[in-house]
Structures are given as structure tokens and as C-alpha cells.
Design a protein around this motif. Structure first.
Motif, PDB file in Angstrom:
ATOM      1  N   ALA A   1       0.827  -1.202   0.000  1.00  0.00           N
ATOM      2  CA  ALA A   1       0.000   0.000   0.000  1.00  0.00           C
ATOM      3  C   ALA A   1       0.865   1.257   0.000  1.00  0.00           C
ATOM      4  N   ALA A   2       1.946   1.255   0.793  1.00  0.00           N
ATOM      5  CA  ALA A   2       2.836   2.427   0.820  1.00  0.00           C
ATOM      6  C   ALA A   2       3.539   2.607  -0.517  1.00  0.00           C
ATOM      7  N   MET A   3       4.032   1.519  -1.106  1.00  0.00           N
ATOM      8  CA  MET A   3       4.695   1.603  -2.408  1.00  0.00           C
ATOM      9  C   MET A   3       3.727   2.077  -3.488  1.00  0.00           C
ATOM     10  N   LEU A   4       2.490   1.612  -3.433  1.00  0.00           N
ATOM     11  CA  LEU A   4       1.499   2.038  -4.410  1.00  0.00           C
ATOM     12  C   LEU A   4       1.217   3.530  -4.286  1.00  0.00           C
ATOM     13  N   ALA A   5       1.136   4.027  -3.057  1.00  0.00           N
ATOM     14  CA  ALA A   5       0.907   5.462  -2.858  1.00  0.00           C
ATOM     15  C   ALA A   5       2.084   6.279  -3.397  1.00  0.00           C
ATOM     16  N   ILE A   6       3.311   5.811  -3.156  1.00  0.00           N
ATOM     17  CA  ILE A   6       4.480   6.517  -3.690  1.00  0.00           C
ATOM     18  C   ILE A   6       4.466   6.501  -5.213  1.00  0.00           C
ATOM     19  N   GLY A   7       4.202   5.327  -5.792  1.00  0.00           N
ATOM     20  CA  GLY A   7       4.157   5.231  -7.243  1.00  0.00           C
ATOM     21  C   GLY A   7       3.054   6.059  -7.854  1.00  0.00           C
ATOM     22  N   ALA A   8       1.874   6.090  -7.203  1.00  0.00           N
ATOM     23  CA  ALA A   8       0.763   6.898  -7.720  1.00  0.00           C
ATOM     24  C   ALA A   8       1.089   8.385  -7.632  1.00  0.00           C
ATOM     25  N   GLY A   9       1.739   8.802  -6.542  1.00  0.00           N
ATOM     26  CA  GLY A   9       2.108  10.207  -6.417  1.00  0.00           C
ATOM     27  C   GLY A   9       3.126  10.640  -7.460  1.00  0.00           C
ATOM     28  N   LEU A  10       4.171   9.844  -7.632  1.00  0.00           N
ATOM     29  CA  LEU A  10       5.170  10.174  -8.652  1.00  0.00           C
ATOM     30  C   LEU A  10       4.567  10.110 -10.054  1.00  0.00           C
ATOM     31  N   GLY A  11       3.744   9.088 -10.300  1.00  0.00           N
ATOM     32  CA  GLY A  11       3.101   8.987 -11.604  1.00  0.00           C
ATOM     33  C   GLY A  11       2.160  10.141 -11.875  1.00  0.00           C
ATOM     34  N   GLY A  12       1.438  10.596 -10.841  1.00  0.00           N
ATOM     35  CA  GLY A  12       0.553  11.741 -11.022  1.00  0.00           C
ATOM     36  C   GLY A  12       1.312  13.013 -11.370  1.00  0.00           C
ATOM     37  N   LEU A  13       2.444  13.223 -10.703  1.00  0.00           N
ATOM     38  CA  LEU A  13       3.254  14.403 -11.027  1.00  0.00           C
ATOM     39  C   LEU A  13       3.776  14.333 -12.462  1.00  0.00           C
ATOM     40  N   LEU A  14       4.216  13.163 -12.876  1.00  0.00           N
ATOM     41  CA  LEU A  14       4.742  13.018 -14.235  1.00  0.00           C
ATOM     42  C   LEU A  14       3.646  13.211 -15.275  1.00  0.00           C
TER      43      LEU A  14
END
Length: 832
Positions: A474-487
Motif C-alpha cells: 500500500a505504501a509503495m502504491l501510494a508513492i508510485g501513484a504520487g510520482l506517476g501523477g506528477l509526471l
């Protein structure tokens, strides 16, 4: 078209809401579980006690693991009784392993009857003699009378290359390799001893110093003496010791008089009720497992609240911008139609007066000004939506980072907090600007299914540590979603302003990406093992870098005829185009070959075939496509032949042949085939409708039973647990979603290719081809993971060691490969 898109979004939201509701229902139905928060041992002076798995609530320990005693002065002492598992003492950041001792200060040591006299020893080198021979060991290479020993007869190519590297480079660049005593051979880093089992003792570089350790047990005959101390019976005082590691369980120590208090953490056994018969000297203080609270989650809640608020503001602002632009378009069209009608009417009736012409022109100007005003309002609302989206992505990124850091520091957020974190991350994927594609929708559903399976396993396992896989994902998914959203937001902003990176800048970015991936692989070779380094798997990042480099080279290859025409220049250009990809492929293959499993090589073969087919389709090369498809069919035929016929002739081919023999007949190899047999038994117990005959709905949150004992059930054998819990019908539904995800990637790739093929601008054409090949390569890796994981669990392939994408608890695979692939897929779907 709009109705179809809204229907697809509604369907994905319903599926996502249902899967998140099942996670919440599993938390509600989870039974009470208890574990000791403190273990107290009381001993009088001169007394002793033996503790093990039952008394310490440590599942991965021996029945009698350690001995505690108090001396006549009241001091506490501990001794390791296990012959297979270590006992580690922690003192102010330093570690002491019982059964091991530093070589500095020793006059000599003895292994069974072999006595070694020390010449010199420091943190980097040790020199000793026996039977007239002088031995020098530097932590990487063993020298006999000044010369390095020859390689052992059974040494593999990777071992020989590593040995040659250690001999050639300075000591600071060497890769640590232990020196093993025992056996009958003097070769490589082995020092043979008569009548002593190979590996009875070792010298190795631990925490930047050389240590002598008692390794493979061989009873009293292989006693390892350091001075007058037998390392197999080494006893250590607990004075100054803060904690001990028993198996994988950490016990924090506090001594007070005749009482020693141990606070267990990590891998603590769970009990259904707070009652257990214990020795008279041992008492427990119980605590109940908490799923809805726990950990310092205030920062996570704040970040999620900010992210959710900004996400809602972004959706509202985008809706307002779209409505204003649509209204402007409708108003402009209506005004133009009215003006045209008036002009036509005036011309038809015999001409327009001067005042009528002026009025018509005024109406046209007013319509144009109204359209411009509405567009300006839409642009303002779009800016607000973009800023809110950036803040939402940053909030999600911070929430994921806080959750991951809290978990690593021992204060993991509650399971309910991780549930909300994962749900918000998945919602962010859907709420970001851009059209919903089949790949994005199926990917979000697969992520939700994976989180549900990991939560079920965490709640059903009899250990406190199993929930960490769910919390980490869940933590990794949140990090990936945040970085992906910025990109994704940055890419949309660049496209709206017509700004593009220069070709040279893109190539430098790809080169930097490759350098980072290579550095990470080098770190794994130097300081890690086949499981990774620093709790990460650099191979996942290397897969993405390899795909991007190869896609860039293939995209440039299609512009071949626009370059030089001389043969010499063509040769130089070939090297420019293919050298980076070939170099990186060779380095990645070398790193993967060191793993005691050939599944990475099969994965690379699947990826290479996929990239080859993508090139054949783009180049309309039917011969190449036919050759690749024929090779794939031939491989399937060979696997089917071996599965049906089998052969014992494979045994002479060594380690890899053992994998085939275990796969062909695991019953004849019950030890090495244990994992395969347990997985097959779990799948058989699941049947078509799951072990509970309700597709797993009735067993949500309940005990997992013996399925949790399958080795790597959270990783390589996650599919076995899923089929046991949800049955073959659930597996068929999962296969359908996986197929939809792969089809979605192919459709997005073809969309990018058609855009690039129809572009007149060189950059747009290259970008379309680059996206096409990158998506095909990423999809090929995902297909390889699906094939190998299902093949392992269903005994179709003799492969082990690859997680199933989305379903397994692979944090590095999720963060470094799947999230970037989903982000790139979403960006590519918006066009070139």
C-alpha cells in the motif's frame, strides 16, 4: 463515445469499490489474535533455563534454542543451543554473533585436530600457518604460499569470473567471499582438512572485519576452538546488550536483579486466546492485535485529507473548464450561424441595408468575444485543476513515504490506514486528467485484487509480521501513484504549451537512467545477494531501463534511410544504434546468471521474443515474425514433450537438471519438491469454488491454514494461495483481467505507432515509435511474469523465482516497474 467512456469509468469504479469493500469486510471479520508484549524470566543466582520456540513466541526458532543462566554474582549469560540458526547480540549498534569471534588478538585457532598458528591479523587480512604452509586471506581470496589456489572442478562460470575479478582489482573493490575449512579439496577459497565435514568453520568479512565462525555442525569431532573457547559452546554476558535476534524475532532486553524482561517484535507468533502453559520461571504479558488503530498515523491522515480535498477540487475545476469550453463552442457556432442566416436572408431579399450589415457584423464580433471570454474562463479553471492535481499527487507521495518510513522504523500504520492509503492511491490513478484506457482500468483492478489477496494472507497467517507485505504494498502504491501523477501532470502541461524536450536531452536522460540502473546492479553484486540489496531489487529498475534503451534504438532504426549512404558510415551508425542496448543486455544477463535459477533468463527470452515481434510488425517483416512464432511453438512443444515423457538422462547436467527432475516427478524429490507439492495440494483443496465453497467470501479474514506454510507463498507462490482461497473460477476471472491488461497495452502501443507512422514531423514520428516499442517491451515483461508464475504454480514449467505482477507482494516490482509502466501507458494514450 462520451457515454461509452462514462460507462467504462463507472464499471471500473464499481469494481474498485467492491474490492475495497471486501478488504474492509475482511478486517471486520478477522478473529481476535493475541501475542506477548513482554516475556519475563526470573532466575535465582546459579540457576539456568532453556528457552525456545514455545517460550519466546518465535516461530522460526528451534524447540530448544538458547540457554539463560545467572552466575553467582547475579550476572546474566546466554548460550546458543541451535546447530542451524544463529543467535545475534546487539550492543549500541554493533552485532555479536555467538559462534563467531574476531581474529584480531588471537594467537591461534583449532578446527577438530588441525591447529593453526597466527602470524598476523587485522581488520583486512589474516595470515596463519599449518604443516609448513603459509596461508593469507584478505576477505575475498585465499593464497597458499603466496599463490592463489586454482578454481574447484565444479565451479560455475560466474564463480570463476568472480574469482578472477578479486585477484585482479585492488582490495577495496573486491567482492567478499568466505574461506571454508573442511573437505578433501584445496581449491578456490577452500582449505581441506582430513576427517572434517566441508564448511565446518569459516572465516569471512563481517561488518568490515574478519571473523572466525563455526558453520556446518559435525558434533564434537568438528569443535572450533579460538584460544580456549569452543565457538560451538560459546557463552556471552548480557551486560550492555540491548537486544537479541533469535531466528527472525527481535527481543528487546531489560535486566533488573533476578528478572529479565524481553519485548518481542517482528515475527511474533499469534494465539487465538491469551492462555498458554509456560515454565514456572517464565511469564507473559499479553496484548491484543489491533487492526484499526496503531502506529503514529497522524501525518498520513493529514496528507491523505489534503490529497483527497485537492483531488476533489481538481475534478470540479476540470468539469467547470470543460463546461465553459463546450458552452463557448456552442455559443460561437450559434452566433456564426445567426450571422450567416441574416446575411443570406438579406442577400436573398434583394440586399441588406447599411444598418443591417453593421448589426450582423456586431453580432459576429460579440459572438467571437463571448467565445474568447469563455475560453479564458476555461483556461483559468484548467489552471486551478492542474495546481490542485499537483498538490493531490504530492500529498499522496508524502503519505506513502511516511507510511514506508514508519513501517521500517517499527511503527507501522494500522491495516485500516493502509486500506485507505491504497484505495486513495487507486482513486488518484482514475481521477488524474486523461482518458480512461483498457490498460489503466484493468491495471487498477489488478492492483486492488493484489491488495485484497495480500491482506487475506496477512490476516490468515499465524504471525504478526505477515501484514507487513500488505502495508508495504500500500505504501509503495501510494508513492508510485504520487510520482506517476506528477509526471502525468507535467506531461499534460508540456503538451498544452507545445513545449518538447530536445532529442539530445532525451538521450542524456536515457543514458542517466541506464547509469543509475547499472550502479544499482553493481551495488547488488558488491553488497547484496540474489534477494536484492538494501531491501530493494535493482533488477526491476534494470528491466525498465533496458526496455527504454532498446525502444530508443529501434525507433531510430526506422529513420535509417535518412542518414548517410556510405557503407563505412552505415557501420558506425549501426554501432551507435544498437551498442547501448546490447551492452546493457549483456550486463543485465551477467547479473541474472549469478542467481541460482534460470527463470530470469527465460524472462529475458520472452521479452526478446516480444520485442522481435513488435519490430517485425512495424517493419512488415513476415519472415522474422514467422521465425519467432515458430520458435515459441517449438518451445511449447518441448515443454509438453518433457512433461509427458520425462527422462532420467537430465541428471548429468547438474543443478539446472535437478529443477527439471523435480518438476517432472516431485514425489521422487520430496525435499527439493516440497514447495511444488504443497502448492499443488493447496490448489487441489481449493477446487472450482475455493476451500470454503463460496469463492473465498466466507473465509475472508479467517485463518489461512497450512497454505501459509508454503515457502514464498507471498511471492512466487501467491497464485497458489489465491486459487486455494478463491478457486479456479476466481482464477479464471483473474486471468480475464490480466488478459484485458495485456490487450490494453497492445492497443495503446498500436495507437502510438499509428500516430507516429502518420506524423510528418521527425520528432513526432520518433516519439510514436519510441512509445510503441517501450509499451511492447513492458507488456512482454509482464506477460513473462504471468507465464512463469502461473507455470510454476500449476507445474507447467520447471521455473521458480519470479513474482506474479500485481498479485505478489513485490514492493520493488510494483514501485520500479509496474507503476512507471502504467504511467507511461497513460501518457502514451493521449496521443503524440
Amino acid at each position: 463515445m462520451a457515454a461509452a467512456r462514462n460507462s467504462a469509468l463507472a464499471l471500473v469504479l464499481v469494481l474498485l469499490a467492491g474490492l475495497c469493500a471486501l478488504q474492509a469486510w475482511a478486517l471486520l471479520r478477522a478473529p481476535e489474535a493475541w501475542s506477548p508484549v513482554a516475556i519475563t524470566v526470573r532466575l535465582a543466582a546459579g540457576d539456568s533455563i532453556t528457552l525456545g520456540q514455545r517460550e519466546l513466541a518465535a516461530p522460526q526458532t528451534d524447540r530448544n534454542h538458547l540457554a539463560l543462566r545467572r552466575d553467582a554474582n547475579g550476572g546474566w549469560w546466554v548460550r546458543n543451543l541451535s546447530t542451524t540458526r544463529q543467535l545475534v547480540l546487539l550492543r549500541d549498534g554493533s552485532e555479536q554473533r555467538l559462534g563467531a569471534t574476531p581474529l584480531q588478538g588471537l594467537q591461534g585457532f583449532q578446527i577438530d585436530g588441525a591447529v593453526f598458528d597466527m602470524h598476523s591479523a587485522d581488520a583486512r587480512r589474516v595470515s596463519f600457518t599449518r604443516n609448513g604452509h603459509t596461508w593469507l586471506y584478505d576477505g575475498a581470496t585465499l593464497y597458499r604460499d603466496g599463490r592463489a589456489q586454482a578454481n574447484c572442478p565444479e565451479s560455475r562460470l560466474a564463480s570463476k569470473a568472480l574469482s578472477a575479478w578479486n585477484r585482479a582489482v585492488p582490495l577495496a573493490l573486491t567482492i567478499a567471499r568466505p574461506l571454508a575449512f573442511g573437505g578433501n579439496l584445496y581449491c578456490d577459497n577452500r582449505l581441506g582438512l582430513e576427517q572434517v565435514t566441508a564448511g565446518a568453520a569459516t572465516i569471512s568479512r563481517v561488518n568490515s572485519r574478519l571473523q572466525l565462525s563455526a558453520a556446518n555442525p559435525d558434533g564434537d569431532r568438528a569443535a572450533v576452538l579460538a584460544g580456549q573457547t569452543d565457538l560451538r559452546r560459546q557463552e556471552a554476558a548480557l551486560s550492555g546488550v540491548n537486544a537479541i535476534m533469535v531466528g527472525h524475532t527481535r527481543l528487546q532486553l531489560t535486566a533488573s536483579g533476578d528478572q529479565l524482561t524481553m519485548q518481542p517484535s517482528r515475527h511474533v507468533k499469534l494465539y487465538s486466546e491469551p492462555e498458554l502453559k509456560l515454565p514456572a520461571q517464565v511469564s507473559w504479558q499479553w496484548q491484543q492485535r489491533t487492526l484499526w488503530s496503531g502506529g503514529n498515523a497522524h501525518a498520513i491522515w493529514i496528507a491523505l485529507a489534503v490529497s483527497a480535498a485537492m483531488l476533489a477540487a481538481s475534478v470540479i475545476a476540470r468539469g467547470a473548464a470543460a463546461a465553459r469550453v463546450q458552452g463557448a463552442s456552442a455559443g460561437g457556432v450559434a452566433g456564426a450561424q445567426t450571422a450567416a442566416a441574416r446575411t443570406t436572408e438579406g442577400a436573398t431579399t434583394g440586399g441588406m441595408t447599411k444598418s443591417q450589415v453593421i448589426a450582423a457584423r456586431a453580432a459576429q464580433v460579440a459572438s467571437a468575444r463571448g467565445m474568447a471570454g469563455r475560453q479564458l474562463g476555461g483556461s483559468w479553471a484548467g489552471g486551478v485543476a492542474m495546481v490542485a492535481g499537483v498538490v493531490a499527487a504530492v500529498g499522496m507521495l508524502l503519505a506513502g513515504l511516511v507510511a514506508l518510513i514508519a513501517q521500517r522504523s517499527g511503527y507501522a500504520p494500522s491495516a485500516a490506514c493502509s486500506l485507505l492509503l491504497g484505495a486513495c492511491a487507486l482513486l488518484l490513478w482514475l481521477a488524474l486528467p486523461g482518458r480512461l484506457t483498457l490498460a489503466t482500468g484493468a491495471g487498477v483492478v489488478l492492483l486492488a485484487i493484489g491488495l485484497l489477496a495480500q491482506l487475506e494472507l496477512g490476516l490468515g497467517a499465524p504471525e504478526s509480521s505477515w501484514l507487513r507485505y500488505y502495508q508495504k504494498s500500500a505504501a509503495m502504491l501510494a508513492i508510485g501513484a504520487g510520482l506517476g501523477g506528477l509526471l502525468r501532470t507535467w506531461a499534460q502541461h508540456q503538451a498544452a504549451r507545445g513545449m518538447q524536450l530536445q532529442q539530445r536531452s532525451i538521450e542524456w536522460i536515457l543514458a542517466l537512467f541506464a547509469a543509475v540502473a547499472l550502479a544499482a546492479l553493481a551495488a547488488q553484486v558488491l553488497w547484496g545477494d540474489e534477494t536484492g540489496v538494501f531491501d530493494l531489487q535493482p533488477v526491476e529498475l534494470a528491466k525498465l531501463a533496458l526496455t527504454a534503451l532498446t525502444a530508443h534504438c529501434l525507433a531510430l532504426r526506422f529513420n535509417w534511410h535518412n542518414g548517410p549512404q556510405r557503407l563505412v558510415d552505415h557501420g558506425a551508425r549501426w554501432l551507435q544504434l544498437i551498442a547501448p542496448a546490447l551492452l546493457f543486455l549483456a550486463l543485465l544477463g551477467l547479473a541474472l546468471v549469478q542467481v541460482d535459477d534460470f527463470s530470469p533468463l527465460i524472462l529475458l527470452l520472452v521479452w526478446s521474443t516480444g520485442m522481435g515481434l513488435a519490430y517485425a510488425i512495424a517493419a512488415s517483416n513476415r519472415v522474422l515474425a514467422a521465425v519467432l512464432l515458430s520458435g515459441a511453438l517449438l518451445a511449447v512443444g518441448v515443454v509438453a514433450y518433457l512433461r509427458i515423457v520425462g527422462t532420467d538422462d537430465l541428471i548429468r547436467w547438474g543443478f539446472y537438471a535437478d529443477r527439471f527432475l523435480v518438476w517432472l516427478n516431485p514425489a521422487e524429490h520430496p525435499h527439493t519438491g516440497q514447495q511444488l507439492l504443497q502448492g499443488a495440494r493447496a490448489i487441489g483443496d481449493g477446487g472450482w469454488t475455493g476451500a470454503d465453497h463460496w469463492l473465498g467470501l466466507r473465509s475472508l479474514g479467517q485463518s489461512a491454514g497450512n497454505v501459509a506454510q508454503i515457502p514464498a507463498v507471498q511471492d512466487d507462490f501467491a497464485a497458489s494461495f489465491f486459487l486455494n482461497r478463491h478457486g479456479l473460477l476466481g482464477g479464471l476471472l483473474l486471468w480475464a483481467v490480466q488478459a484485458a491488461f495485456l490487450i490494453g497495452i497492445v492497443l495503446t502501443a498500436m495507437h502510438a505507432y499509428r500516430k507516429g507512422a502518420g506524423a510528418r514531423n521527425f520528432r513526432h514520428a520518433w516519439l510514436g515509435r519510441f512509445r510503441y516499442f517501450t509499451l511492447c517491451g513492458g507488456g512482454a515483461f509482464v506477460l513473462g511474469h504471468f507465464l512463469l508464475s502461473w507455470g510454476t504454480n500449476l507445474a507447467i514449467f520447471p521455473i521458480m523465482g519470479q513474482p506474479m505482477s500485481f498479485l505478489s507482494a513485490g514492493g520493488s516490482h510494483l514501485l520500479f516497474f509496474l507503476c512507471p509502466l502504467l504511467t507511461f501507458c497513460a501518457i502514451s494514450s493521449e496521443g503524440v
